[in-house]
Enzyme design. Structure first.
Site, PDB file in Angstrom:
ATOM      1  N   GLY A  35       0.871  -1.182   0.000  1.00  0.00           N
ATOM      2  CA  GLY A  35       0.000   0.000   0.000  1.00  0.00           C
ATOM      3  C   GLY A  35       0.899   1.221   0.000  1.00  0.00           C
ATOM      4  N   ALA A  36       0.762   2.039  -1.033  1.00  0.00           N
ATOM      5  CA  ALA A  36       1.736   3.102  -1.243  1.00  0.00           C
ATOM      6  C   ALA A  36       1.939   4.010  -0.017  1.00  0.00           C
ATOM      7  CB  ALA A  36       1.317   3.933  -2.453  1.00  0.00           C
ATOM      8  N   GLU A  37       0.835   4.470   0.554  1.00  0.00           N
ATOM      9  CA  GLU A  37       0.986   5.432   1.660  1.00  0.00           C
ATOM     10  C   GLU A  37       1.534   4.746   2.912  1.00  0.00           C
ATOM     11  OE1 GLU A  37      -1.794   4.730   0.074  1.00  0.00           O
ATOM     12  OE2 GLU A  37      -2.595   6.524  -0.896  1.00  0.00           O
ATOM     13  N   ARG A 107      -9.561  -6.152  -4.402  1.00  0.00           N
ATOM     14  CA  ARG A 107      -9.761  -5.059  -3.453  1.00  0.00           C
ATOM     15  C   ARG A 107     -11.067  -4.297  -3.676  1.00  0.00           C
ATOM     16  NH1 ARG A 107      -4.801  -1.059  -5.210  1.00  0.00           N
ATOM     17  NH2 ARG A 107      -5.314  -0.104  -3.210  1.00  0.00           N
ATOM     18  N   ASP A 266       7.659   4.772  -3.494  1.00  0.00           N
ATOM     19  CA  ASP A 266       7.229   5.139  -2.138  1.00  0.00           C
ATOM     20  C   ASP A 266       8.456   5.401  -1.252  1.00  0.00           C
ATOM     21  OD1 ASP A 266       4.702   4.543  -3.116  1.00  0.00           O
ATOM     22  OD2 ASP A 266       4.850   2.454  -2.467  1.00  0.00           O
ATOM     23  N   ASP A 302       7.576  -4.598  -0.647  1.00  0.00           N
ATOM     24  CA  ASP A 302       7.548  -3.141  -0.672  1.00  0.00           C
ATOM     25  C   ASP A 302       8.325  -2.512   0.476  1.00  0.00           C
ATOM     26  OD1 ASP A 302       5.526  -4.069  -2.384  1.00  0.00           O
ATOM     27  OD2 ASP A 302       4.346  -2.253  -2.092  1.00  0.00           O
TER      28      ASP A 302
HETATM   29  O1  KDG Z   1       3.828   1.640  -4.807  1.00  0.00           O
HETATM   30  C1  KDG Z   1       3.633   0.311  -4.428  1.00  0.00           C
HETATM   31  C2  KDG Z   1       2.166   0.072  -4.427  1.00  0.00           C
HETATM   32  O2  KDG Z   1       1.728   0.015  -5.744  1.00  0.00           O
HETATM   33  C3  KDG Z   1       1.751  -1.194  -3.773  1.00  0.00           C
HETATM   34  O3  KDG Z   1       2.219  -1.256  -2.472  1.00  0.00           O
HETATM   35  C4  KDG Z   1       0.291  -1.412  -3.759  1.00  0.00           C
HETATM   36  O4  KDG Z   1      -0.635   0.670  -3.119  1.00  0.00           O
HETATM   37  C5  KDG Z   1      -0.582  -0.213  -3.908  1.00  0.00           C
HETATM   38  C6  KDG Z   1      -1.401  -0.163  -5.082  1.00  0.00           C
HETATM   39  O5  KDG Z   1      -2.507   0.298  -4.927  1.00  0.00           O
HETATM   40  O6  KDG Z   1      -0.967  -0.539  -6.154  1.00  0.00           O
END
Ligand code: KDG
Length: 325
Positions: A35-37, A107, A266, A302
């Site tokens: 998850g990017a954040e 998701r 990230d 990640d």
């Molecule tokens: O930047 C990495 C993200 O792409 C990964 O962790 C998952 O947040 C994500 C996504 O929605 O793709």
């Protein structure tokens, strides 16, 4: 306890193929947190910044794993809510040594996508925005649902009221929405941000420009209102531009073997934000960001390679011996 940085989004479980190769042949997967954040939050925490994460996970083992991991990394998870009405989002991905890796999301309707203005208002009522200095956003969260989009816009509003620096990492996810759908929304956020980061193709979507030249793209971003534009150029490093000064190009830290490129952007953002919060000018902040991005691609997952302050110092000083003994 107050946090310097606030961020929000969907934290996922990422199942990453153990062996490189096509997804069709992948039979065993490693479980990672993604998850990017959330990646940015962990990157910042490892670099010694205090950071709070707002989001939702499902009332399932994956949600528990996420909360435990973020908490263990030192992220403030008081506003990472357990939503009993939906499951934690999943992402499955192959690993490729050649060509882009395929990602499959599970998701739609996830707990993370149910983020809403209520979550943001609750966090604000707890003083999260008033006590912070920086709000970090990505273009992924507004792609998740209408309520998540409203949550992002509410966070921007509160950040402005509290005079926080707002950063946006464009992070277009083309499996979630088309460039046409994303453009007006990410542009509206970029117009209210102080710092906008993205790859050249993403910044072209945000600005509506057909420029390929990073310096011109950065200028187009500044034309939307931000104070700083950062073009992420991967193995070619990064370009940063600031209103009223010439763009700066900073080379990447060479990575002899890229093990897993996901999460590099990230890590880059975390390094950039941490450096700016510590008072770094644009050039050293870009150097730190590049080093963090390089560290991330050198391990699988990640979060795995996100450096702490000691590792970062070593990386920035590299050029010395390749073994420390
Ligand atoms: O930047 C990495 C993200 O792409 C990964 O962790 C998952 O947040 C994500 C996504 O929605 O793709």
């Amino acid at each position: 306890m107050s946090a310097t940085v606030v961020t929000l989004g969907e934290c996922l479980i990422s199942l990453v193929a153990e062996e490189p190769g096509p997804l069709a042949e992948a039979a065993t997967f490693e479980r990672h947190i993604a998850g990017a954040e959330a990646n940015v939050a962990v990157g910042l925490a490892r670099l010694g910044q205090s950071v709070a994460y707002i989001g939702r996970v499902g009332s399932d083992g994956f949600g528990v794993a996420i909360v435990r991991r973020l908490r263990a990394e030192g992220v403030d998870v008081r506003h990472l809510t357990v939503d009993t009405a939906a499951a934690t989002g999943l992402m499955l991905r192959e690993r490729r040594v050649l060509g882009p890796a395929q990602v499959v999301y599970a998701r739609t309707g996830s707990a993370g996508s149910r983020l809403s203005t209520e979550d943001i208002d609750r966090a604000a009522a707890d003083g999260l925005f008033a006590d912070a200095r920086w709000l970090h956003l990505t273009g992924i969260t507004p792609a998740l649902s209408g309520t998540a989009r409203d949550a992002v816009m509410r966070a921007v509003e509160l950040a402005h009221e509290a005079e926080l620096t707002v950063s946006l990492d464009v992070n277009l996810r083309r499996r979630l929405w088309s460039d046409e759908a994303a453009a007006p929304i990410v542009r509206a956020i970029a117009q209210q941000a102080d710092v906008v980061l993205g790859s050249p193709d993403e910044l072209a979507v945000v600005t509506g420009s057909s420029e390929a030249d990073p310096g011109k793209l950065a200028r187009a971003v500044l034309g939307l209102g931000p104070e700083i534009a950062v073009v992420k150029l991967g193995a070619d490093g990064a370009l940063g531009a600031r209103k009223g000064s010439a763009p700066i190009r900073v080379p990447a830290l060479p990575v002899p073997s890229v093990v897993d490129p996901v999460g590099a952007g990230d890590a880059f953002s975390a390094g950039f934000i941490a450096a700016r919060l510590s008072g770094a000018e644009l050039t050293p902040a870009l150097r730190t960001a590049n080093a963090c991005g390089a560290a991330a691609v050198a391990s699988v997952g990640d979060l795995t390679g996100l450096p702490d302050a000691v590792e970062l110092e070593r990386l920035l000083a590299s050029g010395g011996p390749d073994t420390l003994r």
